[in-house]
Write a protein that holds these residues in place. Sequence first.
Motif, PDB file in Angstrom:
ATOM      1  N   ILE A   1      -7.119   3.403  -1.206  1.00  8.07           N
ATOM      2  CA  ILE A   1      -5.714   3.010  -1.198  1.00  8.07           C
ATOM      3  C   ILE A   1      -5.196   2.978  -2.623  1.00  8.07           C
ATOM      4  O   ILE A   1      -5.958   2.806  -3.577  1.00  8.07           O
TER       5      ILE A   1
ATOM      6  N   ALA B   1      -2.790   5.845   1.226  1.00  8.79           N
ATOM      7  CA  ALA B   1      -4.080   5.492   1.827  1.00  8.79           C
ATOM      8  C   ALA B   1      -4.661   6.724   2.492  1.00  8.79           C
ATOM      9  O   ALA B   1      -3.937   7.544   3.049  1.00  8.79           O
TER      10      ALA B   1
ATOM     11  N   VAL C   1       0.869  -1.173   0.000  1.00 13.06           N
ATOM     12  CA  VAL C   1       0.000   0.000   0.000  1.00 13.06           C
ATOM     13  C   VAL C   1       0.912   1.231   0.000  1.00 13.06           C
ATOM     14  O   VAL C   1       1.601   1.483   0.976  1.00 13.06           O
TER      15      VAL C   1
ATOM     16  N   THR D   1      -2.206   0.738  -4.452  1.00 16.33           N
ATOM     17  CA  THR D   1      -1.451  -0.448  -4.074  1.00 16.33           C
ATOM     18  C   THR D   1      -0.802  -1.145  -5.255  1.00 16.33           C
ATOM     19  O   THR D   1      -1.192  -0.956  -6.401  1.00 16.33           O
TER      20      THR D   1
END
Length: 103
Positions: free
Chosen positions: A93, A34, A31, A95
Amino acid sequence: MLERNVEIRSELWTEPYEAAWAGEARWFLNVVDASPGTTVEIVTFLSPDGLCWCPHESSRLRFEGVGLQTLRVPDFCPWLRLNVEVGGASPYIKTIIYLSLRQ
């Protein structure tokens, strides 16, 4: 690498991956960004044929924040895919998702 810099605001399913040849499997979820308070839950799904799916009984992880997380997948069958769900007041998020397989 299965997904690169993908943005998730609710849910993501990776494409199915045929892994019958492998003896070990491990997901990595990096990640890189976020929103505050976002929770992430990842669950491995299994399939005998790549068409019908069920959740792996012990391959689940829940966390918050940025950074690298890993999830080992014991005793899996021929097909794997990952479900990523994000929650919170304003879930978001960005990622990178990897699947590492070896014999």
